[in-house]
Design a protein around this motif. Structure first.
Motif, PDB file in Angstrom:
ATOM      1  N   ASN A 187       0.847  -1.190   0.000  1.00  0.00           N
ATOM      2  CA  ASN A 187       0.000   0.000   0.000  1.00  0.00           C
ATOM      3  C   ASN A 187       0.883   1.241   0.000  1.00  0.00           C
ATOM      4  N   VAL A 188       1.512   1.509  -1.136  1.00  0.00           N
ATOM      5  CA  VAL A 188       2.417   2.639  -1.264  1.00  0.00           C
ATOM      6  C   VAL A 188       2.043   3.424  -2.503  1.00  0.00           C
ATOM      7  N   ARG A 189       2.189   4.722  -2.424  1.00  0.00           N
ATOM      8  CA  ARG A 189       1.950   5.587  -3.574  1.00  0.00           C
ATOM      9  C   ARG A 189       3.091   6.585  -3.657  1.00  0.00           C
ATOM     10  N   CYS A 207       7.455  15.026  -6.707  1.00  0.00           N
ATOM     11  CA  CYS A 207       8.849  14.848  -6.286  1.00  0.00           C
ATOM     12  C   CYS A 207       9.292  13.388  -6.267  1.00  0.00           C
ATOM     13  N   GLY A 208       8.358  12.444  -6.368  1.00  0.00           N
ATOM     14  CA  GLY A 208       8.714  11.027  -6.406  1.00  0.00           C
ATOM     15  C   GLY A 208       8.886  10.384  -5.045  1.00  0.00           C
ATOM     16  N   ALA A 209       8.626  11.107  -3.977  1.00  0.00           N
ATOM     17  CA  ALA A 209       8.770  10.555  -2.631  1.00  0.00           C
ATOM     18  C   ALA A 209       7.716   9.488  -2.390  1.00  0.00           C
ATOM     19  N   GLY A 210       8.120   8.381  -1.818  1.00  0.00           N
ATOM     20  CA  GLY A 210       7.177   7.318  -1.486  1.00  0.00           C
ATOM     21  C   GLY A 210       6.503   7.607  -0.162  1.00  0.00           C
ATOM     22  N   ARG A 211       5.279   7.189  -0.058  1.00  0.00           N
ATOM     23  CA  ARG A 211       4.551   7.340   1.203  1.00  0.00           C
ATOM     24  C   ARG A 211       3.553   6.214   1.324  1.00  0.00           C
ATOM     25  N   TYR A 267       6.823  15.943   1.819  1.00  0.00           N
ATOM     26  CA  TYR A 267       8.136  16.447   1.434  1.00  0.00           C
ATOM     27  C   TYR A 267       8.057  17.737   0.624  1.00  0.00           C
ATOM     28  N   CYS A 268       7.222  17.765  -0.425  1.00  0.00           N
ATOM     29  CA  CYS A 268       7.190  18.941  -1.305  1.00  0.00           C
ATOM     30  C   CYS A 268       5.905  19.747  -1.184  1.00  0.00           C
ATOM     31  N   GLY A 269       4.900  19.210  -0.523  1.00  0.00           N
ATOM     32  CA  GLY A 269       3.642  19.923  -0.339  1.00  0.00           C
ATOM     33  C   GLY A 269       2.667  19.777  -1.492  1.00  0.00           C
TER      34      GLY A 269
END
Length: 83
Positions: A37-39, A44-48, A59-61
């Motif tokens: 369950n990750v998107r 910015c490509g940050a995983g969450r 990270y980038c808003g």
């Protein structure tokens, strides 16, 4: 005649018997396929972790969801003049 007494079980034998007779606390096990369950943030490509209700990237808003609340059946805009 004396009735035949059951042989006295050792501590280990009693523990084994208890473990065989016990029930699972959480109920029956449901087998499911593995999933992630990750998107990733499209900006910015940050995983969450994918969570319902998460609207902005930490990270980038970047705004994932833009929701405007309107009058509905059970939801009404607040009138700020009454304060």
């Amino acid at each position: 005649m004396e009735p035949e007494k059951a042989p006295k079980l050792s501590l280990i034998e009693r523990m084994k018997q208890k473990s065989l007779n016990q029930k699972n606390y959480g109920g029956d096990y449901k087998e499911e396929e593995a999933k992630i369950n990750v998107r990733d943030c499209p900006n910015c490509g940050a995983g969450r972790a994918k969570q319902d209700g998460l609207t902005h990237c930490a990270y980038c808003g970047f705004e994932f969801l833009s929701i405007t609340i309107t009058d509905g059946i059970n939801l009404k805009k607040e009138d700020n003049s009454r304060r």
